[in-house]
Design a protein around this motif. Sequence first.
Motif, PDB file in Angstrom:
ATOM      1  N   PRO A  74       0.789  -1.256   0.031  1.00 24.21           N
ATOM      2  CA  PRO A  74       0.005  -0.061  -0.145  1.00 24.21           C
ATOM      3  C   PRO A  74       0.892   1.302  -0.016  1.00 24.21           C
ATOM      4  CG  PRO A  74      -0.885  -1.669   1.458  1.00 24.21           C
ATOM      5  CD  PRO A  74       0.502  -2.266   0.988  1.00 24.21           C
ATOM      6  N   ILE A  75       1.873   1.220   0.752  1.00 29.18           N
ATOM      7  CA  ILE A  75       2.833   2.630   1.161  1.00 29.18           C
ATOM      8  C   ILE A  75       3.403   2.503  -0.493  1.00 29.18           C
ATOM      9  CG2 ILE A  75       4.878   3.473   1.905  1.00 29.18           C
ATOM     10  CD1 ILE A  75       3.759   2.295   4.727  1.00 29.18           C
ATOM     11  N   ARG A  76       3.994   1.575  -0.724  1.00 28.24           N
ATOM     12  CA  ARG A  76       4.864   1.349  -2.257  1.00 28.24           C
ATOM     13  C   ARG A  76       4.236   1.956  -3.299  1.00 28.24           C
ATOM     14  NH1 ARG A  76       5.529  -2.442  -6.069  1.00 28.24           N
ATOM     15  NH2 ARG A  76       7.577  -2.503  -7.183  1.00 28.24           N
ATOM     16  N   GLN A  77       2.675   1.665  -3.490  1.00 32.64           N
ATOM     17  CA  GLN A  77       1.595   1.913  -4.622  1.00 32.64           C
ATOM     18  C   GLN A  77       1.555   3.466  -4.371  1.00 32.64           C
ATOM     19  OE1 GLN A  77       1.287   0.627  -7.357  1.00 32.64           O
ATOM     20  NE2 GLN A  77       2.248  -1.388  -6.957  1.00 32.64           N
ATOM     21  N   ALA A  78       1.272   4.123  -3.031  1.00 31.82           N
ATOM     22  CA  ALA A  78       1.204   5.443  -2.913  1.00 31.82           C
ATOM     23  C   ALA A  78       2.147   6.052  -3.461  1.00 31.82           C
ATOM     24  CB  ALA A  78       0.676   5.782  -1.720  1.00 31.82           C
ATOM     25  N   ASP A  79       3.455   5.692  -3.070  1.00 33.49           N
ATOM     26  CA  ASP A  79       4.757   6.343  -3.358  1.00 33.49           C
ATOM     27  C   ASP A  79       4.961   6.558  -4.865  1.00 33.49           C
ATOM     28  OD1 ASP A  79       7.438   7.266  -2.181  1.00 33.49           O
ATOM     29  OD2 ASP A  79       7.508   6.363  -3.974  1.00 33.49           O
ATOM     30  N   ILE A  80       4.894   5.346  -5.753  1.00 30.71           N
ATOM     31  CA  ILE A  80       5.195   4.997  -7.168  1.00 30.71           C
ATOM     32  C   ILE A  80       3.918   6.128  -7.809  1.00 30.71           C
ATOM     33  CG2 ILE A  80       4.506   3.694  -9.113  1.00 30.71           C
ATOM     34  CD1 ILE A  80       5.815   1.241  -7.457  1.00 30.71           C
ATOM     35  N   ARG A  81       2.854   5.929  -7.375  1.00 31.13           N
ATOM     36  CA  ARG A  81       1.776   6.793  -8.206  1.00 31.13           C
ATOM     37  C   ARG A  81       1.952   8.315  -8.079  1.00 31.13           C
ATOM     38  NH1 ARG A  81      -2.405   2.981  -9.870  1.00 31.13           N
ATOM     39  NH2 ARG A  81      -1.481   1.077  -9.424  1.00 31.13           N
ATOM     40  N   SER A  82       2.219   8.520  -6.723  1.00 37.21           N
ATOM     41  CA  SER A  82       2.587  10.224  -6.512  1.00 37.21           C
ATOM     42  C   SER A  82       3.708  10.664  -7.299  1.00 37.21           C
ATOM     43  CB  SER A  82       2.718  10.382  -4.810  1.00 37.21           C
ATOM     44  OG  SER A  82       3.967   9.960  -4.372  1.00 37.21           O
ATOM     45  N   ARG A  83       4.682  10.141  -7.285  1.00 41.80           N
ATOM     46  CA  ARG A  83       6.025  10.192  -8.132  1.00 41.80           C
ATOM     47  C   ARG A  83       5.538  10.489  -9.673  1.00 41.80           C
ATOM     48  NH1 ARG A  83      11.000   9.486  -5.704  1.00 41.80           N
ATOM     49  NH2 ARG A  83      10.686   8.846  -3.535  1.00 41.80           N
ATOM     50  N   GLU A  84       4.712   9.330 -10.247  1.00 36.72           N
ATOM     51  CA  GLU A  84       4.423   9.359 -11.680  1.00 36.72           C
ATOM     52  C   GLU A  84       3.467  10.688 -11.872  1.00 36.72           C
ATOM     53  OE1 GLU A  84       3.993   8.582 -15.445  1.00 36.72           O
ATOM     54  OE2 GLU A  84       5.299   7.734 -13.946  1.00 36.72           O
ATOM     55  N   TYR A  85       2.608  11.116 -10.884  1.00 35.88           N
ATOM     56  CA  TYR A  85       1.580  12.125 -11.097  1.00 35.88           C
ATOM     57  C   TYR A  85       2.491  13.306 -11.237  1.00 35.88           C
ATOM     58  CZ  TYR A  85      -2.401  15.024 -10.057  1.00 35.88           C
ATOM     59  OH  TYR A  85      -3.745  15.755 -10.471  1.00 35.88           O
ATOM     60  N   ILE A  86       3.422  13.628 -10.289  1.00 35.67           N
ATOM     61  CA  ILE A  86       4.222  14.558 -10.541  1.00 35.67           C
ATOM     62  C   ILE A  86       5.040  14.703 -11.798  1.00 35.67           C
ATOM     63  CG2 ILE A  86       6.555  15.545  -9.495  1.00 35.67           C
ATOM     64  CD1 ILE A  86       5.600  15.143  -6.812  1.00 35.67           C
ATOM     65  N   ARG A  87       5.573  13.661 -12.310  1.00 34.22           N
ATOM     66  CA  ARG A  87       6.099  13.725 -13.467  1.00 34.22           C
ATOM     67  C   ARG A  87       5.182  14.038 -14.677  1.00 34.22           C
ATOM     68  NH1 ARG A  87       9.306   9.130 -11.343  1.00 34.22           N
ATOM     69  NH2 ARG A  87       7.662   7.759 -11.932  1.00 34.22           N
ATOM     70  N   LYS A  88       3.994  13.731 -14.709  1.00 35.31           N
ATOM     71  CA  LYS A  88       2.936  13.983 -15.563  1.00 35.31           C
ATOM     72  C   LYS A  88       2.598  15.472 -15.441  1.00 35.31           C
ATOM     73  CE  LYS A  88       0.848   9.526 -16.044  1.00 35.31           C
ATOM     74  NZ  LYS A  88      -0.539   8.704 -16.046  1.00 35.31           N
ATOM     75  N   GLN A  89       2.579  16.198 -14.370  1.00 36.88           N
ATOM     76  CA  GLN A  89       2.264  17.429 -14.147  1.00 36.88           C
ATOM     77  C   GLN A  89       3.324  18.274 -14.681  1.00 36.88           C
ATOM     78  OE1 GLN A  89      -0.717  18.744 -12.557  1.00 36.88           O
ATOM     79  NE2 GLN A  89      -1.417  16.804 -13.376  1.00 36.88           N
ATOM     80  N   LEU A  90       4.433  18.103 -14.555  1.00 35.44           N
ATOM     81  CA  LEU A  90       5.636  18.734 -14.835  1.00 35.44           C
ATOM     82  C   LEU A  90       5.801  18.889 -16.208  1.00 35.44           C
ATOM     83  CD1 LEU A  90       8.471  17.901 -12.146  1.00 35.44           C
ATOM     84  CD2 LEU A  90       6.944  19.894 -12.380  1.00 35.44           C
ATOM     85  N   CYS A  91       4.946  18.058 -17.062  1.00 33.72           N
ATOM     86  CA  CYS A  91       5.027  18.155 -18.529  1.00 33.72           C
ATOM     87  C   CYS A  91       3.873  18.983 -19.044  1.00 33.72           C
ATOM     88  CB  CYS A  91       4.811  16.785 -19.087  1.00 33.72           C
ATOM     89  SG  CYS A  91       6.111  15.674 -18.838  1.00 33.72           S
TER      90      CYS A  91
END
Length: 273
Positions: A235-252
Amino acid sequence: MAGRAAEPPADVTLRRWAREQARLKASVVAEDTEEWQKDSGLTGLERVGGVDLSYIKGDDTRACASLVVLSYPALEVLYEDCRMVAVSAPYVPGFLAFREVPFLVEAVQRLQQEEPKLKPQVLLVDGNGLLHPRGFGVACHLGVLTDLPCVGVAKNLLQVDGLVRDELHKEQVHSLQREGDTFPLRGASGGVLGMVLRSYNNSSKPLYISVGHRVCLETAVRLVKSCCRYRIPEPIRQADIRSREYIRKQLCSPLEVISSGPESRKKEAELDD
């Protein structure tokens, strides 16, 4: 782009935060309260949540708050909520909750409003619970405010109540030879503040488990172990992965920042070791 940092709080703010921790600490329940917790196989547990905040590199005032809910025991993602948030409170050791918890509480509230059937039966939190200078870490804080069972899962030892990362501690960690091996963290005051768990055979780095709210330590350890496909519980691992990916998409694209209160900070996640 130059990084930004929140201004350090005044002493009066720290005293107010400490009083608030003491007030809320009185509501912590450090024992099992749910039927599923009473079964050694956690029968009846169907949904486990995980939360995390990830920060934009070089800027600790913008972050992504993430809440995921996984099925149990299959550990498949049923729900995710990632939002950019504006963080105004600085990171101060021992007061992480005042930086991050308001955003996580809002995420839980959105879930309860939008998908109440997916409400988690327990939350795993990247941080400490009772293992804290004042016995009220971020997992306790989030648990009391949401009234959900919470477990603190930290990657490093918080050195409180005489606990130190000395040679004896390193020897004890080395003695954890197999997945599931544990030893208690007993403070100088005599109480057990948490448990050290080897969660994954392929990693010698342990996890530091502590009670957050509405769960006993034994159940917390059993739950965390059962949620680990890698070192970090899923659960923590997926929350971390998805939050990082969300930031990467937002920065584009133009970055939308949602401000919801004065609070946050990030720890590097070791996701797959």
